[in-house]
Write a protein that holds these residues in place. Structure first.
Motif, PDB file in Angstrom:
ATOM      1  N   VAL A  77     -38.414  72.373  18.048  1.00  0.00           N
ATOM      2  CA  VAL A  77     -37.740  73.701  19.324  1.00  0.00           C
ATOM      3  C   VAL A  77     -37.772  74.594  19.830  1.00  0.00           C
ATOM      4  CG1 VAL A  77     -35.366  74.026  20.444  1.00  0.00           C
ATOM      5  CG2 VAL A  77     -34.742  72.389  18.083  1.00  0.00           C
ATOM      6  N   ALA A  78     -39.083  74.608  19.213  1.00  0.00           N
ATOM      7  CA  ALA A  78     -39.690  76.185  19.021  1.00  0.00           C
ATOM      8  C   ALA A  78     -41.464  75.135  20.307  1.00  0.00           C
ATOM      9  CB  ALA A  78     -40.320  77.509  18.266  1.00  0.00           C
ATOM     10  N   LEU A  79     -41.747  74.170  19.322  1.00  0.00           N
ATOM     11  CA  LEU A  79     -43.055  73.958  19.779  1.00  0.00           C
ATOM     12  C   LEU A  79     -42.911  72.665  21.345  1.00  0.00           C
ATOM     13  CD1 LEU A  79     -44.281  72.403  16.217  1.00  0.00           C
ATOM     14  CD2 LEU A  79     -45.382  73.653  18.307  1.00  0.00           C
ATOM     15  N   CYS A  80     -41.586  72.305  21.144  1.00  0.00           N
ATOM     16  CA  CYS A  80     -40.736  72.221  22.567  1.00  0.00           C
ATOM     17  C   CYS A  80     -40.634  72.697  23.971  1.00  0.00           C
ATOM     18  CB  CYS A  80     -39.661  70.406  22.244  1.00  0.00           C
ATOM     19  SG  CYS A  80     -39.556  69.711  21.012  1.00  0.00           S
ATOM     20  N   THR A  81     -40.200  73.941  23.531  1.00  0.00           N
ATOM     21  CA  THR A  81     -39.909  74.514  24.431  1.00  0.00           C
ATOM     22  C   THR A  81     -41.192  75.676  24.456  1.00  0.00           C
ATOM     23  OG1 THR A  81     -38.442  75.881  22.735  1.00  0.00           O
ATOM     24  CG2 THR A  81     -38.753  77.311  24.516  1.00  0.00           C
ATOM     25  N   TYR A  82     -42.539  75.528  23.606  1.00  0.00           N
ATOM     26  CA  TYR A  82     -43.759  76.485  24.336  1.00  0.00           C
ATOM     27  C   TYR A  82     -44.646  75.433  23.681  1.00  0.00           C
ATOM     28  CZ  TYR A  82     -46.462  80.625  25.309  1.00  0.00           C
ATOM     29  OH  TYR A  82     -47.699  81.334  25.634  1.00  0.00           O
ATOM     30  N   PRO A  83     -45.320  74.826  24.723  1.00  0.00           N
ATOM     31  CA  PRO A  83     -45.761  73.715  23.852  1.00  0.00           C
ATOM     32  C   PRO A  83     -47.589  74.052  23.933  1.00  0.00           C
ATOM     33  CG  PRO A  83     -44.715  72.789  25.687  1.00  0.00           C
ATOM     34  CD  PRO A  83     -44.646  73.950  25.292  1.00  0.00           C
ATOM     35  N   ASP A  84     -47.969  76.011  24.146  1.00  0.00           N
ATOM     36  CA  ASP A  84     -48.884  76.164  24.016  1.00  0.00           C
ATOM     37  C   ASP A  84     -49.403  75.753  22.316  1.00  0.00           C
ATOM     38  OD1 ASP A  84     -49.756  76.570  25.972  1.00  0.00           O
ATOM     39  OD2 ASP A  84     -50.292  79.026  26.414  1.00  0.00           O
ATOM     40  N   LEU A  85     -47.885  76.227  21.117  1.00  0.00           N
ATOM     41  CA  LEU A  85     -48.097  76.409  19.876  1.00  0.00           C
ATOM     42  C   LEU A  85     -48.446  74.939  19.700  1.00  0.00           C
ATOM     43  CD1 LEU A  85     -45.023  78.729  19.678  1.00  0.00           C
ATOM     44  CD2 LEU A  85     -46.747  79.560  19.849  1.00  0.00           C
ATOM     45  N   LEU A  86     -49.036  73.619  19.938  1.00  0.00           N
ATOM     46  CA  LEU A  86     -49.031  72.726  19.153  1.00  0.00           C
ATOM     47  C   LEU A  86     -50.708  72.787  18.590  1.00  0.00           C
ATOM     48  CD1 LEU A  86     -47.537  69.831  22.176  1.00  0.00           C
ATOM     49  CD2 LEU A  86     -47.173  70.565  19.900  1.00  0.00           C
ATOM     50  N   ASP A  87     -51.375  73.671  19.520  1.00  0.00           N
ATOM     51  CA  ASP A  87     -52.947  74.501  18.879  1.00  0.00           C
ATOM     52  C   ASP A  87     -52.626  75.183  17.691  1.00  0.00           C
ATOM     53  OD1 ASP A  87     -52.413  76.660  19.864  1.00  0.00           O
ATOM     54  OD2 ASP A  87     -54.228  76.207  21.113  1.00  0.00           O
ATOM     55  N   SER A  88     -51.805  75.657  17.432  1.00  0.00           N
ATOM     56  CA  SER A  88     -50.876  77.025  16.194  1.00  0.00           C
ATOM     57  C   SER A  88     -51.576  76.662  14.868  1.00  0.00           C
ATOM     58  CB  SER A  88     -50.116  77.931  16.348  1.00  0.00           C
ATOM     59  OG  SER A  88     -49.706  78.790  15.549  1.00  0.00           O
ATOM     60  N   PRO A  89     -51.960  76.978  13.981  1.00  0.00           N
ATOM     61  CA  PRO A  89     -51.817  77.067  12.746  1.00  0.00           C
ATOM     62  C   PRO A  89     -50.422  77.050  12.027  1.00  0.00           C
ATOM     63  CG  PRO A  89     -52.713  78.311  12.917  1.00  0.00           C
ATOM     64  CD  PRO A  89     -53.375  77.944  14.214  1.00  0.00           C
TER      65      PRO A  89
END
Lengths: 517, 517
Positions: free
Chosen positions: A107-119
């Motif tokens: 849900v956090a990734l959906c909320t803030y898709p910038d995080l899709l590149d976060s390790p």
């Protein structure tokens, strides 16, 4: 013309008190120019009488009182306890249960898709989130979904149901995502009610019931038709009692719906396959629309109990049933092992609805636009959790089993302790997340309650709250056989706190019996 | 006894087709043993007639048709266009608008508090998130909030209203967080309706209206009382028309509520302070409950227009008004510059409600447990955005102004282009996010529509959809003076796509006039 009306009518009032500061009539700062307080347009007398008739005990007077006591404690007022333990509602996280990590990651990734590149996030969580976002308008949780819910999530729900039910097909077009299960249940009931006088729709509900049902029945001006669960038989449903209830009700209304809660709330019983077959046959024979509230399907604790979905049993009974019985069943993100109440995620599956009705249901749901999309995303993780081949699987299973194992242990501890107390009697907690013990209330306490114009179990629970700081809900809020008394208590507090709570209930009960014997 | 009934009744059916595989009566695989399909219990005839009467054009037949065309395009079926442009609903992110970064950061942090130590997030977002979580049970978005909403968010809403209204106090106890504004509006209407025959509650709504109102009125079996906005005067509200409407309605119902949409949907007009004063005075004089739908309060484009809240004007009119007029006003996360429709966040503020009614409202809201907590968190950012001293302020203001500046430009472009087309006429888009142009439909097209049993503007919009792939909503779904025709179109598509869309509408319109003249 318009200007004239205005200056004549507004002039004097402006002079009398035109500043921005609000004032209340009767407050000490307003003397000579106090405005007359007019009668209100909206009063108890003029309001919607059906809404006035609604009762909802789970958040009723006892919970309001608990809030007042909490505020008094905060203000430093001394009580015989330091905190109020709220065991009135199945609110897992509020009781300290930790969220399932994978669910929150997605849900956090959906909320803030910038995080899709976060390790910091595992690949499986990222792929789930990307897939959900691709099914959202503009790749955003902030877009409306279709009123029925995000397409790929409905597909995942359908696959989950198929797997759960041993391969019986589920059609995503028969799935509606909802704002918690409550919205789905209320929607189906709303569409079902009609008629006046003797042809008013009767809705059969178990007693004890979850008061969403009685509240919706009041609101929609339907007729509540009670069938009693058998307390002496672990709260089992007896089809003879269904028949009695139905036949009596036909004398004054038109019973069209049979509501089942399995596992039971507040009673925790888990229906056997045999029992479900009987219920389905009864509904088929008597022409009843079936409504199966299965939100506790993951919460089964007794070793000899298993969850059987109404849909699966329906199909196993053959096509005469599976292509005729109208069924709506419900699930939620709020219960199970995830306990994500705040997300208001849920779904319903409908079967054998007339195509016109399916269209009417969609039209009705479209007025509220869509269920919360973040709740839909949470639902997706519930129905599509990490698979054994995936990175997050091990942690997911560990977290899930910890929650469910813990609940099973608390179910046993609760049953055991209650049954050690004379004047308390508790059926096994086969499933769900509540105990609903029967309490013996001495005649003198019943008298006292009557003096106070309270139900005897409300009096008992108020005393328990005021003396011990424990908030549980009186059985009268769920319904019970006349002359019997109960309360509903969640088993969600952490084990040590739960034991303390049970100890306090025991202590209180002994004292209460003493005082009123 | 139970066993006997079962074996007799189930035996035969089991033999006939007891496998798990579902079959449909009439499908080719079922021949000799096809089960008789029984009549459905729930049909158009037996269903709730009030639900049957509900219409909701924004997601009505035209949108269903648009979905079908989209699926045909996906299957490779050739059309005179490559994509359907959906301008039927105010769904900003679906049209490519980017979320406000700060809002999503705060919600992501609340969702997955592990991120509170991540250097990717600014300190102000972290402090907002921590504050929200501290007000949530168990520090989790997954707990139920109180039914009225998270306490600290209601406090922030109250402060926002105070600031917006120049210091007029707002009480957090008068704020309810809601599932979008729709839930709040429907709740207030639900509690207001009562009576039978001539004493049925009348609800005054503008025509054109947003069809949530007509849908709720149908559902609650109230009486819709139309007052017409003045198209020749930029869709202004004229209090004389209110009076006409009210006095006529009193002959057949009991008008108790006056609904105002400001800025207007679908009409986009922004009410002057003078107009609002007149409306309030009218409500006060005639004993009407006021309902102010102010969800477009941030969407004002004309330089000479300003948003005035009903509450502020009410207080400025003095205590005779401010302590007597019952008012509920509404806001939402879905519109403005944030466009977070999918979060279903909203609030309502109630004023001068009788204390009994305030309690009834809370009871009614408690049945649905709570609004989605992530939507509440989104609402918090809307009412408590970054301040000039904070790290995220600059980016926030840049993003906010970009969205609003862009919308203002699109409002102008839309008005200009529509007014260049003969047979189209469009008032200035002072606010909100829609154009509602009047369209001239030639008598021969009106005839043709009648043959097809369609409203003429539905016929026009269907043609526009089928020929151009543009999805707009016919004016008949919002209401309009008899013999006039309109459509509602959002101005949300990106500027270049909007220009293309407008060009296509123009081209279509010219061709349509040609064809039917």
């Amino acid at each position: 013309m318009r200007g004239v009306v205005r200056s004549v009518l507004f002039g004097g009032l402006r002079r009398a008190g035109g500043s921005g500061a609000p004032r209340r009539a009767g407050s000490s700062s307003v003397v000579a120019e106090a405005p007359a307080v007019r009668n209100r347009i909206l009063t108890l007398q003029s309001m919607n009488p059906q809404v006035r008739a609604v009762e909802y005990a789970v958040r009723g007077p006892i919970v309001i009182k608990a809030g007042e006591i909490e505020r008094e404690l905060q203000r430093g007022i001394k009580k015989p306890f330091d905190e109020v333990i709220k065991a009135n509602i199945g609110d897992a996280h509020a009781m300290g249960q930790q969220p399932i990590t994978f669910l929150r990651q997605v849900v956090a990734l959906c909320t803030y898709p910038d995080l899709l590149d976060s390790p910091r996030f595992p690949a499986d969580a990222k792929s789930r989130a990307s897939r959900i976002l691709q099914s959202c308008g503009g790749y955003s949780l902030g877009s409306y979904s279709t009123s029925q819910g995000v397409a790929c999530i409905r597909e995942d729900v359908a696959r989950y149901i198929e797997k759960r039910d041993g391969g019986i097909p589920a059609d995503p077009d028969n799935i509606c995502l909802t704002t918690g299960a409550s919205e789905g249940i209320a929607s189906i009931l709303k569409i079902l009610v009609s008629g006046e006088g003797k042809s008013r729709t009767g809705v059969m509900i178990p007693i004890p019931q979850y008061p969403l049902y009685s509240a919706a029945i009041s609101e929609f001006d339907a007729v509540q038709v009670n069938y009693y669960l058998d307390e002496d038989n672990c709260w089992a449903l007896d089809v003879n009692e269904l028949r009695r209830s139905l036949y009596q009700a036909r004398e004054y209304c038109n019973p069209k719906v049979l509501c089942i809660i399995n596992p039971g709330n507040p009673t925790g019983q888990v229906q056997s396959k045999h029992c479900i077959e009987e219920v389905i046959h009864f509904a088929w024979e008597e022409g009843l629309f079936l409504l199966a509230d299965e939100v506790y399907q993951d919460n089964i604790y007794s070793d000899n109990c298993h969850f059987h979905s109404f849909k699966k049993v329906l199909f196993e009974m053959g096509p005469e049933y599976s292509s005729n019985v109208e069924l709506a069943s419900f699930h939620s993100t709020s219960k199970g092992y995830m306990g994500e109440c705040g997300y208001r995620g849920g779904y319903m599956e409908v079967l054998n609805l007339h195509p016109d009705i399916q269209a009417q249901l969609m039209k009705m749901l479209s007025v509220r636009l869509c269920p919360p999309v973040s709740g839909q995303a949470a639902m997706d993780v519930v129905v599509n959790p990490p698979q054994p081949s995936e990175e997050s699987y091990e942690q997911f299973i560990r977290e899930k089993e910890a929650v469910l194992g813990n609940l099973a242990q608390k179910a046993r501890v609760t049953e055991e302790l209650f049954n050690q107390v004379s004047g308390l009697q508790c059926n096994p907690l086969q499933g769900a997340m509540y105990a609903f013990p029967r309490i013996f209330i001495p005649p003198r306490a019943v008298e006292k309650a009557k003096e106070l114009q309270m139900e005897p179990d409300m009096f008992y629970c108020m005393q328990l709250l005021e003396q011990m700081g424990i908030c549980v809900v009186p059985g009268s809020g769920f319904g019970q056989r006349e002359g019997t008394y109960h309360f509903r208590m969640t088993i969600l507090p952490p084990l040590e706190k739960l034991k303390l709570l049970l100890q306090k209930v025991k202590e209180f009960h002994v004292r209460f019996l003493d005082e009123f014997s």
